[in-house]
Design an enzyme around this catalytic site. Structure first.
Site, PDB file in Angstrom:
ATOM      1  N   ARG A 141       8.257 -38.949 -71.937  1.00 57.82           N
ATOM      2  CA  ARG A 141       7.261 -38.899 -73.015  1.00 57.82           C
ATOM      3  C   ARG A 141       6.742 -37.471 -73.150  1.00 57.82           C
ATOM      4  O   ARG A 141       7.050 -36.610 -72.333  1.00 57.82           O
ATOM      5  CB  ARG A 141       6.125 -39.880 -72.726  1.00 57.82           C
ATOM      6  CG  ARG A 141       5.616 -39.746 -71.295  1.00 57.82           C
ATOM      7  CD  ARG A 141       4.186 -39.995 -71.144  1.00 57.82           C
ATOM      8  NE  ARG A 141       3.382 -39.072 -71.902  1.00 57.82           N
ATOM      9  CZ  ARG A 141       3.129 -37.810 -71.544  1.00 57.82           C
ATOM     10  NH1 ARG A 141       3.649 -37.291 -70.433  1.00 57.82           N
ATOM     11  NH2 ARG A 141       2.380 -37.035 -72.277  1.00 57.82           N
ATOM     12  N   GLY A 142       5.928 -37.265 -74.188  1.00 50.31           N
ATOM     13  CA  GLY A 142       5.484 -35.904 -74.479  1.00 50.31           C
ATOM     14  C   GLY A 142       6.471 -35.345 -75.492  1.00 50.31           C
ATOM     15  O   GLY A 142       7.702 -35.455 -75.294  1.00 50.31           O
ATOM     16  N   GLN A 194      -2.456 -41.380 -69.695  1.00 47.80           N
ATOM     17  CA  GLN A 194      -1.641 -40.188 -69.381  1.00 47.80           C
ATOM     18  C   GLN A 194      -2.487 -39.090 -68.724  1.00 47.80           C
ATOM     19  O   GLN A 194      -1.975 -38.278 -67.959  1.00 47.80           O
ATOM     20  CB  GLN A 194      -0.989 -39.628 -70.648  1.00 47.80           C
ATOM     21  CG  GLN A 194       0.099 -40.489 -71.244  1.00 47.80           C
ATOM     22  CD  GLN A 194      -0.442 -41.427 -72.305  1.00 47.80           C
ATOM     23  OE1 GLN A 194      -1.593 -41.847 -72.245  1.00 47.80           O
ATOM     24  NE2 GLN A 194       0.372 -41.783 -73.273  1.00 47.80           N
ATOM     25  N   ASP A 221       1.781 -33.507 -81.351  1.00 50.91           N
ATOM     26  CA  ASP A 221       3.029 -34.229 -81.615  1.00 50.91           C
ATOM     27  C   ASP A 221       3.619 -33.873 -82.968  1.00 50.91           C
ATOM     28  O   ASP A 221       4.829 -33.965 -83.173  1.00 50.91           O
ATOM     29  CB  ASP A 221       2.791 -35.733 -81.517  1.00 50.91           C
ATOM     30  CG  ASP A 221       2.582 -36.127 -80.072  1.00 50.91           C
ATOM     31  OD1 ASP A 221       1.449 -36.001 -79.586  1.00 50.91           O
ATOM     32  OD2 ASP A 221       3.567 -36.505 -79.416  1.00 50.91           O
ATOM     33  N   ASN A 231      -2.065 -35.691 -82.421  1.00 55.51           N
ATOM     34  CA  ASN A 231      -1.868 -35.751 -80.970  1.00 55.51           C
ATOM     35  C   ASN A 231      -2.351 -37.119 -80.500  1.00 55.51           C
ATOM     36  O   ASN A 231      -2.796 -37.945 -81.306  1.00 55.51           O
ATOM     37  CB  ASN A 231      -2.654 -34.607 -80.307  1.00 55.51           C
ATOM     38  CG  ASN A 231      -2.354 -34.473 -78.826  1.00 55.51           C
ATOM     39  OD1 ASN A 231      -1.185 -34.466 -78.425  1.00 55.51           O
ATOM     40  ND2 ASN A 231      -3.371 -34.378 -77.997  1.00 55.51           N
ATOM     41  N   LYS A 232      -2.300 -37.353 -79.212  1.00 59.93           N
ATOM     42  CA  LYS A 232      -2.669 -38.648 -78.639  1.00 59.93           C
ATOM     43  C   LYS A 232      -3.991 -39.179 -79.179  1.00 59.93           C
ATOM     44  O   LYS A 232      -4.936 -38.410 -79.365  1.00 59.93           O
ATOM     45  CB  LYS A 232      -2.734 -38.485 -77.113  1.00 59.93           C
ATOM     46  CG  LYS A 232      -3.085 -39.713 -76.317  1.00 59.93           C
ATOM     47  CD  LYS A 232      -2.246 -40.925 -76.641  1.00 59.93           C
ATOM     48  CE  LYS A 232      -0.747 -40.685 -76.550  1.00 59.93           C
ATOM     49  NZ  LYS A 232       0.059 -41.775 -77.140  1.00 59.93           N
TER      50      LYS A 232
HETATM   51  O1  MRU Z   1       2.525 -41.090 -76.196  1.00 56.84           O
HETATM   52  P1  MRU Z   1       2.789 -39.816 -75.445  1.00 56.84           P
HETATM   53  O2  MRU Z   1       2.393 -39.897 -74.016  1.00 56.84           O
HETATM   54  O3  MRU Z   1       4.204 -39.335 -75.633  1.00 56.84           O
HETATM   55  O4  MRU Z   1       1.847 -38.773 -76.158  1.00 56.84           O
HETATM   56  C1  MRU Z   1       1.906 -37.438 -75.737  1.00 56.84           C
HETATM   57  C2  MRU Z   1       0.923 -36.571 -76.383  1.00 56.84           C
HETATM   58  O5  MRU Z   1       0.179 -36.955 -77.254  1.00 56.84           O
HETATM   59  C3  MRU Z   1       0.958 -35.143 -75.959  1.00 56.84           C
HETATM   60  O6  MRU Z   1      -0.308 -34.583 -76.013  1.00 56.84           O
HETATM   61  C4  MRU Z   1       1.885 -34.368 -76.909  1.00 56.84           C
HETATM   62  O7  MRU Z   1       3.127 -34.994 -76.980  1.00 56.84           O
HETATM   63  C5  MRU Z   1       2.056 -32.970 -76.505  1.00 56.84           C
HETATM   64  S1  MRU Z   1       3.140 -32.838 -75.125  1.00 56.84           S
HETATM   65  C6  MRU Z   1       3.342 -31.217 -74.699  1.00 56.84           C
END
Ligand code: MRU
Length: 367
Positions: free
Chosen positions: A54-55, A204, A245, A255-256
């Site tokens: 993820r990320g 996370q 994202d 973002n998240k």
């Molecule tokens: O759902 P996730 O855990 O993939 O979400 C990740 C995020 O929102 C991160 O902040 C984003 O991907 C940046 S990662 C360098």
């Protein structure tokens, strides 16, 4: 658990001999360090969907390796047959998660290799795909390091930083984006006090950011999401660093889920709110945050996960959008591998892409 620091593990890798995508299963962290070797396309799709990898940047790298592995298995007599099968494999992986643009960015880049090399024999195209996937990962490391360097200019030794979700090494190939300045600062002998929002519902921040920061020797404090205001009010936060994202052309940064609230709080308390991410996360084809597709995830992540028994009464609904966006007006700067964009983002993001095009024309994509 092994004594090896989590910082020494690869988040995502290609095992060429085995023909496998190798990932650190992030759903098991921090309790268990489990490495998955995935060869089946369904398992790779599932690993992205379930957030085992993820990320945004890490998803892109995983998809690039994944589609290369798919290409290796294609049985085709003609270029057209190969192209069609490759496209299907690409679209399949692309359907695993909708919001992080790095997924389609990496897959499109891989498909471009197929398109640009029409005249070559299929085994040669497959070899070029292998090289491109490896290049995508190498670039990710370089981009994160550069983001770390630029990000470090925004803070000083001993500062308090608040972060949301995990935009660290575990979300990329190395260093991370939002956490890159912290990890890079550690390499230079600096230290920071980092507050990690736990990041409901998938935690996370509590599980991953705190884990990797603590392993790197950082003064790390986990807070529930609803404590951010108090921590800011206490005067403990000099800057907020978050990842992204998908960033729209006007600077709205998706973002998240929860990021938007943190940005609003930071504005209220007069704390600079920075978004850190590579240009591969900036989608100039999207005008504004409202146009970004937000992934909706299962309700059970809110009502049941992490609890010994279901926490919410049976029958109630749960709303579970995985992302939101910080309005560009709340963002003090967007830190990329080509420098820091400042408002107005409609101009400064174009300038960042101009610099990128110049560097690429000079063959200086990464060192
Ligand atoms: O759902 P996730 O855990 O993939 O979400 C990740 C995020 O929102 C991160 O902040 C984003 O991907 C940046 S990662 C360098």
């Amino acid at each position: 658990m092994s004594d090896k620091s989590i910082m020494t593990y690869e988040t995502v890798a290609l095992d060429e001999a085995e023909g496998a995508l190798v990932i650190l299963d992030q759903t098991k962290l921090p309790g268990e360090v489990k490495i998955l070797h995935l060869t089946d396309q369904k398992d790779i799709w599932q690993a992205i969907y379930l957030l085992q990898v993820r990320g945004a940047p890490a998803i892109g790298v995983a998809a690039a390796f994944g589609v290369y592995l798919a290409a290796k298995e294609i049985k085709a007599d003609t270029y057209e047959e190969f192209c069609e099968a490759f496209h299907q494999a690409k679209e399949y992986l692309n359907s695993s998660r909708p919001t992080a643009v790095n997924l389609s960015w990496a897959l499109n880049r891989m498909e471009q290799v197929v398109i640009d090399n029409k005249e070559k024999p299929i085994p040669e195209i497959v070899e070029l795909l292998r090289q491109e996937s490896i290049e995508i990962k190498a670039e990710d490391v370089w981009m994160c390091r550069m983001i770390g360097e630029y990000g470090l200019t925004l803070i000083k030794d001993g500062d308090g930083i608040l972060t949301h979700c995990n935009a660290g090494q575990l979300a990329t190939s190395k260093y991370g984006t939002a956490l890159a300045p912290i990890h890079l600062g550690r390499e230079k002998g600096m230290n920071f006090r980092v507050f990690c929002d736990e990041t409901r519902p998938l935690l996370q921040g509590a599980r991953l950011s705190s884990f990797e920061l603590y392993a790197d020797g950082v003064d790390t404090t986990v807070i529930c999401d609803n404590m951010a205001s108090q921590v800011m009010k206490n005067g403990w936060v000099n800057a907020v660093f978050v990842g992204c994202d998908r960033v729209a052309a006007n600077g709205d940064a998706c973002n998240k889920i929860g990021t938007s609230g943190v940005a609003i709080l930071a504005k209220y308390y007069g704390i600079p709110f920075y978004v850190l991410g590579p240009t591969s996360t900036i989608d100039m084809s999207i005008e504004k945050g409202e146009d970004i597709v937000i992934e909706q995830r299962p309700q059970e992540e809110v009502t049941e996960m992490w609890y010994k028994q279901r926490m919410a009464p049976q029958g109630v609904k749960a709303y579970n959008p995985a992302f939101d966006f910080a309005d560009h007006e709340l963002i003090a700067g967007i830190v990329t591998e080509y420098g820091i964009a400042r408002p107005p983002y409609t101009e400064s993001l174009k300038e960042i892409f101009r610099k990128k095009a110049e560097a690429q024309a000079e063959g200086k994509r990464h060192s």
